[in-house]
Scaffold this motif. Structure first.
Motif, PDB file in Angstrom:
ATOM      1  N   ASN A 100       0.797  -1.237   0.000  1.00 43.56           N
ATOM      2  CA  ASN A 100       0.000   0.000   0.000  1.00 43.56           C
ATOM      3  C   ASN A 100       0.823   1.278   0.000  1.00 43.56           C
ATOM      4  OD1 ASN A 100      -2.758  -1.228   0.387  1.00 43.56           O
ATOM      5  ND2 ASN A 100      -1.713  -2.056   2.174  1.00 43.56           N
ATOM      6  N   THR A 101       2.133   1.162  -0.240  1.00 42.02           N
ATOM      7  CA  THR A 101       2.967   2.367  -0.219  1.00 42.02           C
ATOM      8  C   THR A 101       3.969   2.349  -1.363  1.00 42.02           C
ATOM      9  OG1 THR A 101       4.846   1.589   1.149  1.00 42.02           O
ATOM     10  CG2 THR A 101       2.879   2.361   2.318  1.00 42.02           C
ATOM     11  N   LEU A 102       4.474   3.528  -1.668  1.00 42.21           N
ATOM     12  CA  LEU A 102       5.461   3.676  -2.731  1.00 42.21           C
ATOM     13  C   LEU A 102       6.455   4.763  -2.313  1.00 42.21           C
ATOM     14  CD1 LEU A 102       5.930   2.735  -5.724  1.00 42.21           C
ATOM     15  CD2 LEU A 102       4.668   4.789  -6.400  1.00 42.21           C
ATOM     16  N   ALA A 103       7.744   4.470  -2.509  1.00 46.52           N
ATOM     17  CA  ALA A 103       8.793   5.478  -2.282  1.00 46.52           C
ATOM     18  C   ALA A 103       9.537   5.648  -3.596  1.00 46.52           C
ATOM     19  CB  ALA A 103       9.754   5.020  -1.187  1.00 46.52           C
ATOM     20  N   PHE A 104       9.710   6.902  -4.010  1.00 46.24           N
ATOM     21  CA  PHE A 104      10.290   7.160  -5.331  1.00 46.24           C
ATOM     22  C   PHE A 104      11.018   8.488  -5.342  1.00 46.24           C
ATOM     23  CE2 PHE A 104       7.278  10.437  -6.608  1.00 46.24           C
ATOM     24  CZ  PHE A 104       6.199  10.176  -5.771  1.00 46.24           C
ATOM     25  N   ARG A 105      11.922   8.619  -6.323  1.00 47.72           N
ATOM     26  CA  ARG A 105      12.540   9.921  -6.586  1.00 47.72           C
ATOM     27  C   ARG A 105      11.710  10.618  -7.668  1.00 47.72           C
ATOM     28  NH1 ARG A 105      17.644   6.937  -5.970  1.00 47.72           N
ATOM     29  NH2 ARG A 105      18.568   7.658  -4.025  1.00 47.72           N
ATOM     30  N   PRO A 106      11.302  11.861  -7.407  1.00 49.93           N
ATOM     31  CA  PRO A 106      10.503  12.578  -8.406  1.00 49.93           C
ATOM     32  C   PRO A 106      11.368  12.961  -9.602  1.00 49.93           C
ATOM     33  CG  PRO A 106      11.037  14.031  -6.574  1.00 49.93           C
ATOM     34  CD  PRO A 106      11.550  12.672  -6.201  1.00 49.93           C
ATOM     35  N   PRO A 107      10.737  13.156 -10.780  1.00 51.65           N
ATOM     36  CA  PRO A 107      11.497  13.543 -11.967  1.00 51.65           C
ATOM     37  C   PRO A 107      12.236  14.864 -11.770  1.00 51.65           C
ATOM     38  CG  PRO A 107       9.210  13.024 -12.532  1.00 51.65           C
ATOM     39  CD  PRO A 107       9.305  12.997 -11.043  1.00 51.65           C
ATOM     40  N   LEU A 108      11.638  15.797 -11.043  1.00 55.66           N
ATOM     41  CA  LEU A 108      12.291  17.076 -10.761  1.00 55.66           C
ATOM     42  C   LEU A 108      12.453  17.194  -9.251  1.00 55.66           C
ATOM     43  CD1 LEU A 108      10.214  19.427 -13.094  1.00 55.66           C
ATOM     44  CD2 LEU A 108      12.552  18.608 -13.468  1.00 55.66           C
ATOM     45  N   PRO A 109      13.640  16.854  -8.757  1.00 54.01           N
ATOM     46  CA  PRO A 109      13.814  16.882  -7.305  1.00 54.01           C
ATOM     47  C   PRO A 109      13.603  18.277  -6.751  1.00 54.01           C
ATOM     48  CG  PRO A 109      15.753  15.954  -8.410  1.00 54.01           C
ATOM     49  CD  PRO A 109      14.843  16.490  -9.468  1.00 54.01           C
ATOM     50  N   GLY A 110      12.972  18.354  -5.587  1.00 53.27           N
ATOM     51  CA  GLY A 110      12.746  19.643  -4.955  1.00 53.27           C
ATOM     52  C   GLY A 110      13.856  20.019  -3.988  1.00 53.27           C
ATOM     53  N   PHE A 111      14.755  19.085  -3.722  1.00 53.88           N
ATOM     54  CA  PHE A 111      15.830  19.348  -2.769  1.00 53.88           C
ATOM     55  C   PHE A 111      17.154  18.997  -3.432  1.00 53.88           C
ATOM     56  CE2 PHE A 111      12.071  18.578  -0.220  1.00 53.88           C
ATOM     57  CZ  PHE A 111      12.110  19.625   0.690  1.00 53.88           C
ATOM     58  N   GLY A 112      18.234  19.568  -2.885  1.00 51.66           N
ATOM     59  CA  GLY A 112      19.515  19.562  -3.569  1.00 51.66           C
ATOM     60  C   GLY A 112      20.169  18.228  -3.869  1.00 51.66           C
ATOM     61  N   THR A 113      20.456  17.439  -2.842  1.00 46.44           N
ATOM     62  CA  THR A 113      21.314  16.273  -3.032  1.00 46.44           C
ATOM     63  C   THR A 113      20.519  15.010  -3.331  1.00 46.44           C
ATOM     64  OG1 THR A 113      22.874  17.273  -1.499  1.00 46.44           O
ATOM     65  CG2 THR A 113      23.158  14.929  -1.952  1.00 46.44           C
ATOM     66  N   ASP A 114      19.488  14.807  -2.569  1.00 41.87           N
ATOM     67  CA  ASP A 114      18.625  13.646  -2.812  1.00 41.87           C
ATOM     68  C   ASP A 114      17.245  14.001  -2.283  1.00 41.87           C
ATOM     69  OD1 ASP A 114      17.790  11.179  -3.661  1.00 41.87           O
ATOM     70  OD2 ASP A 114      18.953  10.020  -2.216  1.00 41.87           O
ATOM     71  N   HIS A 115      16.235  13.472  -2.942  1.00 46.55           N
ATOM     72  CA  HIS A 115      14.860  13.788  -2.568  1.00 46.55           C
ATOM     73  C   HIS A 115      13.996  12.585  -2.904  1.00 46.55           C
ATOM     74  CE1 HIS A 115      11.104  16.550  -3.211  1.00 46.55           C
ATOM     75  NE2 HIS A 115      11.047  15.882  -2.076  1.00 46.55           N
TER      76      HIS A 115
END
Ligand SMILES: [Zn+2]
Length: 113
Positions: free
Chosen positions: A25-40
């Motif tokens: 029931n959950t998903l963790a992903f990196r967005p196409p356009l990160p909102g934060f500098g190093t990792d998001h």
């Protein structure tokens, strides 16, 4: 009602994201356009939940467990991270999401002198 990119695009897969963890029931992903500098990394429930205030007890453990697992990865890789969710007027995307953020752009909680 604001935009809901998670139900509209991410969960159905119409926008490609880099998935790190997927549970029932959950998903963790990196967005196409990160909102934060190093990792998001963004963690969401895959069924619609408007915000933390509407989260069921059943899903709370599974969702926080996914947050914990990706936060552990971020700490291993970068030495630290920030975990946050927004509510009310501060929440722009009206589908509950947690940010696991590293680097420039995270809030720095500096003690007042
Ligand atoms: Zn939604």
């Amino acid at each position: 009602m604001g935009p809901d990119r998670y139900c509209d695009e991410v969960v159905p897969g119409t926008v490609k994201v880099e998935v790190l963890v997927r549970t029932e029931n959950t998903l963790a992903f990196r967005p196409p356009l990160p909102g934060f500098g190093t990792d998001h990394i963004i963690v969401i429930p895959t069924r619609h939940v408007s915000s933390l205030l509407d989260l069921d007890d059943d899903l709370t453990i599974e969702l926080l467990s996914t947050v914990k697992n990706v936060a552990a990865l971020a700490v291993d890789q970068h030495g630290g991270c920030q975990v946050l969710t927004t509510l009310g007027d501060e929440q722009h995307n009206k589908h509950l999401h947690w940010h696991v953020a590293v680097g420039d752009g995270v809030a720095r909680f500096v003690p007042r002198a």
